[in-house]
Write a protein that holds these residues in place. Structure first.
Motif, PDB file in Angstrom:
ATOM      1  N   PRO A 266       6.012  12.655  -1.683  1.00 40.05           N
ATOM      2  CA  PRO A 266       6.929  12.431  -2.810  1.00 40.05           C
ATOM      3  C   PRO A 266       7.395  10.983  -2.941  1.00 40.05           C
ATOM      4  O   PRO A 266       7.583  10.486  -4.051  1.00 40.05           O
ATOM      5  CB  PRO A 266       8.097  13.368  -2.495  1.00 40.05           C
ATOM      6  CG  PRO A 266       7.493  14.456  -1.684  1.00 40.05           C
ATOM      7  CD  PRO A 266       6.446  13.781  -0.846  1.00 40.05           C
ATOM      8  N   LEU A 267       7.594  10.300  -1.793  1.00 39.34           N
ATOM      9  CA  LEU A 267       8.009   8.901  -1.866  1.00 39.34           C
ATOM     10  C   LEU A 267       6.847   8.020  -2.314  1.00 39.34           C
ATOM     11  O   LEU A 267       7.018   7.138  -3.167  1.00 39.34           O
ATOM     12  CB  LEU A 267       8.537   8.433  -0.516  1.00 39.34           C
ATOM     13  CG  LEU A 267       8.994   6.974  -0.428  1.00 39.34           C
ATOM     14  CD1 LEU A 267      10.063   6.669  -1.472  1.00 39.34           C
ATOM     15  CD2 LEU A 267       9.512   6.641   0.968  1.00 39.34           C
ATOM     16  N   MET A 268       5.663   8.241  -1.761  1.00 37.43           N
ATOM     17  CA  MET A 268       4.497   7.467  -2.168  1.00 37.43           C
ATOM     18  C   MET A 268       4.202   7.665  -3.651  1.00 37.43           C
ATOM     19  O   MET A 268       3.747   6.748  -4.344  1.00 37.43           O
ATOM     20  CB  MET A 268       3.284   7.874  -1.330  1.00 37.43           C
ATOM     21  CG  MET A 268       2.030   7.055  -1.618  1.00 37.43           C
ATOM     22  SD  MET A 268       2.168   5.322  -1.102  1.00 37.43           S
ATOM     23  CE  MET A 268       1.782   5.482   0.648  1.00 37.43           C
ATOM     24  N   ASP A 269       4.493   8.862  -4.166  1.00 38.09           N
ATOM     25  CA  ASP A 269       4.240   9.167  -5.569  1.00 38.09           C
ATOM     26  C   ASP A 269       5.102   8.326  -6.503  1.00 38.09           C
ATOM     27  O   ASP A 269       4.799   8.193  -7.690  1.00 38.09           O
ATOM     28  CB  ASP A 269       4.514  10.652  -5.812  1.00 38.09           C
ATOM     29  CG  ASP A 269       3.762  11.196  -7.019  1.00 38.09           C
ATOM     30  OD1 ASP A 269       2.647  10.717  -7.286  1.00 38.09           O
ATOM     31  OD2 ASP A 269       4.289  12.092  -7.702  1.00 38.09           O
ATOM     32  N   ARG A 270       6.177   7.746  -5.974  1.00 33.58           N
ATOM     33  CA  ARG A 270       7.079   6.961  -6.808  1.00 33.58           C
ATOM     34  C   ARG A 270       6.658   5.498  -6.925  1.00 33.58           C
ATOM     35  O   ARG A 270       7.300   4.736  -7.644  1.00 33.58           O
ATOM     36  CB  ARG A 270       8.505   7.063  -6.255  1.00 33.58           C
ATOM     37  CG  ARG A 270       9.157   8.415  -6.553  1.00 33.58           C
ATOM     38  CD  ARG A 270      10.401   8.654  -5.723  1.00 33.58           C
ATOM     39  NE  ARG A 270      11.191   9.777  -6.207  1.00 33.58           N
ATOM     40  CZ  ARG A 270      10.930  11.063  -6.001  1.00 33.58           C
ATOM     41  NH1 ARG A 270       9.859  11.392  -5.296  1.00 33.58           N
ATOM     42  NH2 ARG A 270      11.713  12.006  -6.483  1.00 33.58           N
ATOM     43  N   PHE A 271       5.619   5.097  -6.233  1.00 35.47           N
ATOM     44  CA  PHE A 271       5.097   3.737  -6.386  1.00 35.47           C
ATOM     45  C   PHE A 271       4.142   3.695  -7.572  1.00 35.47           C
ATOM     46  O   PHE A 271       3.122   4.389  -7.592  1.00 35.47           O
ATOM     47  CB  PHE A 271       4.383   3.282  -5.114  1.00 35.47           C
ATOM     48  CG  PHE A 271       5.312   2.912  -3.995  1.00 35.47           C
ATOM     49  CD1 PHE A 271       5.978   1.699  -4.007  1.00 35.47           C
ATOM     50  CD2 PHE A 271       5.530   3.788  -2.934  1.00 35.47           C
ATOM     51  CE1 PHE A 271       6.851   1.352  -2.982  1.00 35.47           C
ATOM     52  CE2 PHE A 271       6.394   3.453  -1.903  1.00 35.47           C
ATOM     53  CZ  PHE A 271       7.053   2.230  -1.929  1.00 35.47           C
ATOM     54  N   ASP A 272       4.461   2.870  -8.560  1.00 29.95           N
ATOM     55  CA  ASP A 272       3.608   2.745  -9.744  1.00 29.95           C
ATOM     56  C   ASP A 272       2.311   2.019  -9.429  1.00 29.95           C
ATOM     57  O   ASP A 272       1.276   2.299 -10.027  1.00 29.95           O
ATOM     58  CB  ASP A 272       4.354   1.970 -10.846  1.00 29.95           C
ATOM     59  CG  ASP A 272       5.693   2.591 -11.177  1.00 29.95           C
ATOM     60  OD1 ASP A 272       5.718   3.789 -11.488  1.00 29.95           O
ATOM     61  OD2 ASP A 272       6.709   1.884 -11.117  1.00 29.95           O
ATOM     62  N   LEU A 273       2.396   1.042  -8.532  1.00 32.46           N
ATOM     63  CA  LEU A 273       1.247   0.202  -8.207  1.00 32.46           C
ATOM     64  C   LEU A 273       0.995   0.265  -6.708  1.00 32.46           C
ATOM     65  O   LEU A 273       1.911   0.031  -5.918  1.00 32.46           O
ATOM     66  CB  LEU A 273       1.502  -1.251  -8.630  1.00 32.46           C
ATOM     67  CG  LEU A 273       1.853  -1.479 -10.109  1.00 32.46           C
ATOM     68  CD1 LEU A 273       2.453  -2.853 -10.300  1.00 32.46           C
ATOM     69  CD2 LEU A 273       0.620  -1.322 -10.975  1.00 32.46           C
ATOM     70  N   ARG A 274      -0.244   0.553  -6.332  1.00 32.99           N
ATOM     71  CA  ARG A 274      -0.612   0.616  -4.915  1.00 32.99           C
ATOM     72  C   ARG A 274      -1.858  -0.234  -4.728  1.00 32.99           C
ATOM     73  O   ARG A 274      -2.881   0.014  -5.379  1.00 32.99           O
ATOM     74  CB  ARG A 274      -0.905   2.052  -4.496  1.00 32.99           C
ATOM     75  CG  ARG A 274       0.128   3.067  -4.931  1.00 32.99           C
ATOM     76  CD  ARG A 274      -0.356   4.458  -4.586  1.00 32.99           C
ATOM     77  NE  ARG A 274       0.528   5.492  -5.110  1.00 32.99           N
ATOM     78  CZ  ARG A 274       0.312   6.788  -4.941  1.00 32.99           C
ATOM     79  NH1 ARG A 274      -0.759   7.203  -4.285  1.00 32.99           N
ATOM     80  NH2 ARG A 274       1.154   7.673  -5.433  1.00 32.99           N
ATOM     81  N   ILE A 275      -1.776  -1.218  -3.881  1.00 35.19           N
ATOM     82  CA  ILE A 275      -2.917  -2.113  -3.719  1.00 35.19           C
ATOM     83  C   ILE A 275      -3.225  -2.338  -2.243  1.00 35.19           C
ATOM     84  O   ILE A 275      -2.345  -2.285  -1.392  1.00 35.19           O
ATOM     85  CB  ILE A 275      -2.675  -3.479  -4.399  1.00 35.19           C
ATOM     86  CG1 ILE A 275      -1.440  -4.174  -3.810  1.00 35.19           C
ATOM     87  CG2 ILE A 275      -2.554  -3.342  -5.894  1.00 35.19           C
ATOM     88  CD1 ILE A 275      -1.300  -5.610  -4.239  1.00 35.19           C
ATOM     89  N   GLU A 276      -4.488  -2.593  -1.982  1.00 33.27           N
ATOM     90  CA  GLU A 276      -4.918  -3.003  -0.655  1.00 33.27           C
ATOM     91  C   GLU A 276      -5.038  -4.522  -0.651  1.00 33.27           C
ATOM     92  O   GLU A 276      -5.614  -5.116  -1.573  1.00 33.27           O
ATOM     93  CB  GLU A 276      -6.266  -2.379  -0.311  1.00 33.27           C
ATOM     94  CG  GLU A 276      -6.758  -2.750   1.077  1.00 33.27           C
ATOM     95  CD  GLU A 276      -8.131  -2.182   1.373  1.00 33.27           C
ATOM     96  OE1 GLU A 276      -8.660  -2.475   2.467  1.00 33.27           O
ATOM     97  OE2 GLU A 276      -8.673  -1.464   0.511  1.00 33.27           O
ATOM     98  N   VAL A 277      -4.455  -5.149   0.341  1.00 34.89           N
ATOM     99  CA  VAL A 277      -4.503  -6.603   0.477  1.00 34.89           C
ATOM    100  C   VAL A 277      -5.446  -6.928   1.635  1.00 34.89           C
ATOM    101  O   VAL A 277      -5.053  -6.845   2.799  1.00 34.89           O
ATOM    102  CB  VAL A 277      -3.092  -7.183   0.731  1.00 34.89           C
ATOM    103  CG1 VAL A 277      -3.149  -8.707   0.789  1.00 34.89           C
ATOM    104  CG2 VAL A 277      -2.122  -6.730  -0.358  1.00 34.89           C
ATOM    105  N   PRO A 278      -6.683  -7.292   1.340  1.00 34.06           N
ATOM    106  CA  PRO A 278      -7.658  -7.537   2.406  1.00 34.06           C
ATOM    107  C   PRO A 278      -7.403  -8.866   3.099  1.00 34.06           C
ATOM    108  O   PRO A 278      -6.727  -9.754   2.547  1.00 34.06           O
ATOM    109  CB  PRO A 278      -8.993  -7.560   1.655  1.00 34.06           C
ATOM    110  CG  PRO A 278      -8.627  -8.046   0.285  1.00 34.06           C
ATOM    111  CD  PRO A 278      -7.259  -7.481  -0.004  1.00 34.06           C
ATOM    112  N   PRO A 279      -7.925  -9.043   4.297  1.00 31.94           N
ATOM    113  CA  PRO A 279      -7.760 -10.330   4.993  1.00 31.94           C
ATOM    114  C   PRO A 279      -8.512 -11.429   4.258  1.00 31.94           C
ATOM    115  O   PRO A 279      -9.552 -11.183   3.631  1.00 31.94           O
ATOM    116  CB  PRO A 279      -8.349 -10.065   6.382  1.00 31.94           C
ATOM    117  CG  PRO A 279      -9.265  -8.902   6.197  1.00 31.94           C
ATOM    118  CD  PRO A 279      -8.656  -8.063   5.127  1.00 31.94           C
ATOM    119  N   VAL A 280      -7.984 -12.633   4.333  1.00 31.49           N
ATOM    120  CA  VAL A 280      -8.616 -13.791   3.685  1.00 31.49           C
ATOM    121  C   VAL A 280      -9.545 -14.472   4.685  1.00 31.49           C
ATOM    122  O   VAL A 280      -9.150 -14.726   5.830  1.00 31.49           O
ATOM    123  CB  VAL A 280      -7.555 -14.785   3.182  1.00 31.49           C
ATOM    124  CG1 VAL A 280      -8.208 -15.989   2.526  1.00 31.49           C
ATOM    125  CG2 VAL A 280      -6.602 -14.091   2.203  1.00 31.49           C
ATOM    126  N   ALA A 281     -10.764 -14.771   4.254  1.00 25.83           N
ATOM    127  CA  ALA A 281     -11.726 -15.439   5.129  1.00 25.83           C
ATOM    128  C   ALA A 281     -11.243 -16.851   5.462  1.00 25.83           C
ATOM    129  O   ALA A 281     -10.611 -17.523   4.631  1.00 25.83           O
ATOM    130  CB  ALA A 281     -13.096 -15.497   4.461  1.00 25.83           C
TER     131      ALA A 281
END
Length: 395
Positions: A266-281
């Motif tokens: 239910p808490l995760m459902d309240r996030f409008d935007l969900r992104i993965e931030v990959p490591p920078v080379a």
């Protein structure tokens, strides 16, 4: 009814609001008068001593009305161009800032999650006069206003994950406002999100939906506003390297499921935007700055917020797209046939909840506003969906 209201408590701004509501003059200590004078609907008189009060009322030496303190606007020196790569994350920040959408970033340690969040203040528009007064009243209750000055900079609060329930939600002696109220009209950044106590995280659910919180104590029940933008950052697992192929987690997949499982559905459902931030080379770190500057992004965000201000001018309880619900949402966020078909198919395939469905529409409305378009088209819906549905983040 007496004509004057005395203020001997350390809350001059709320006291001035009460005096204005009761059509009284406020008499307060001189040190608090500049703060109280921001409420221009009432006269504020500041006295330096009891003798000043006596001489004022006897007509020997009347006190002059107080003048408001200074208005400040802090400019953030942190620029989005300082962040190498992470263009998708920068786009998510822009959309979140434009519509006040909640955002969660999940990535390995050192991928830039905190660095990105720290640049949010640089792309947010200044507080409107109404918002500045609301925010300052909360700060006044906590004694955070500096010499009566009011700031038009949006709050950016970043509590540590060891913070108590009272510190986050409010409470303690006098039922003081917590971090969620101090972030009113601004940003609440919660780094290491799964590390916060489960009870604290679950308490966020109701304030996120309603924009206010009731702090109930034995000797006080106080309702505070808390219309904030929640930005959360988390590692994908306890060790942090579940998604890094170069440093594979030794406990795949249980480590990630156990760790992110601390965030309820239910808490995760309240996030409008969900992104993965990959490591920078490492090779990318030597590249010159790329993407738009914070100034350029802030201009687009401000333009989108102005569109929303015009759209919601007759609905004072709705300020940004994230606030829209019910019939009004159906009116302003109806996608074109292509966009509607895409959204319905995605909802069926991924089993989206009604809340998720509506949040996608709100984000699509913001994306269209950033593009300066009245209609929500299929590309707007597709981008909103892309920030909602991710195999590694959806949970």
């Amino acid at each position: 009814m007496p004509a004057r209201l005395r203020c001997n408590a350390p809350y001059p701004l709320p006291a001035a609001m009460t005096a204005a509501a009761e059509d009284r003059t406020l008499l307060c200590p001189r040190a608090s008068s500049a703060e109280a004078a921001w409420v221009d609907a009432t006269q504020v008189i500041g006295a330096g001593s009891l003798g000043d009060v006596v001489r004022h009322f006897t007509g020997q030496s009347p006190l002059a009305a107080a003048t408001p303190g200074e208005v400040t606007l802090d400019t953030s020196p942190r620029d989005l161009r300082d962040v190498k790569g992470q263009e998708r994350a920068k786009r998510a920040l822009e959309i979140a800032a434009a519509g006040r959408h909640h955002l969660i970033m999940i990535g390995t340690p050192g991928s830039g999650k905190s660095m990105l969040a720290a640049r949010l203040p640089g792309i947010l528009p200044p507080l409107t006069p109404t918002e500045a007064l609301e925010t300052s009243m909360i700060q006044s209750l906590c004694g955070l206003l500096d010499e009566g000055g009011i700031s038009r900079t949006r709050p950016f609060r970043e509590p540590h994950h060891t913070a108590s329930m009272a510190a986050i939600v409010g409470g303690g002696k006098g039922a003081k406002p917590g971090e969620i109220s101090l972030a009113h009209n601004g940003v609440l950044f919660m780094d290491e999100f799964p590390e916060f106590p489960r009870t604290v995280l679950e308490t966020l659910r109701q304030p996120i939906e309603t924009g206010e919180v009731m702090v109930a104590r034995a000797n006080a029940h106080v309702k505070y506003p808390c219309r904030f933008m929640l930005v959360a950052a988390a590692n994908p697992c306890k060790c942090g390297y579940l998604t890094d192929p170069a440093r594979a987690c030794s406990r795949v997949p249980g480590c990630g499921e156990d760790y992110l499982g601390r965030i309820s559905g239910p808490l995760m459902d309240r996030f409008d935007l969900r992104i993965e931030v990959p490591p920078v080379a490492f090779t990318d770190l030597d590249l010159p700055p790329s993407g738009d500057s914070s100034t350029a992004v802030a201009a687009r965000v401000d333009a989108a917020r102005q569109i929303q201000a015009d759209r919601f001018k007759d609905t004072p309880d709705t300020r940004q797209n994230a606030d829209v619900e019910g019939k009004l949402l159906e009116e302003i966020a109806a996608p074109d046939p292509g966009g509607k078909d895409l959204l319905l198919r995605a909802a069926e395939r991924y089993g989206l909840s009604a809340r998720a469905f509506h949040r996608i529409l709100r984000v699509a409305r913001t994306i269209a506003d950033l593009a300066g378009e009245d209609a929500i088209r299929r590309p707007h819906v597709a981008e909103a969906l892309s920030f909602r549905i991710s195999a590694k983040v959806a949970g």
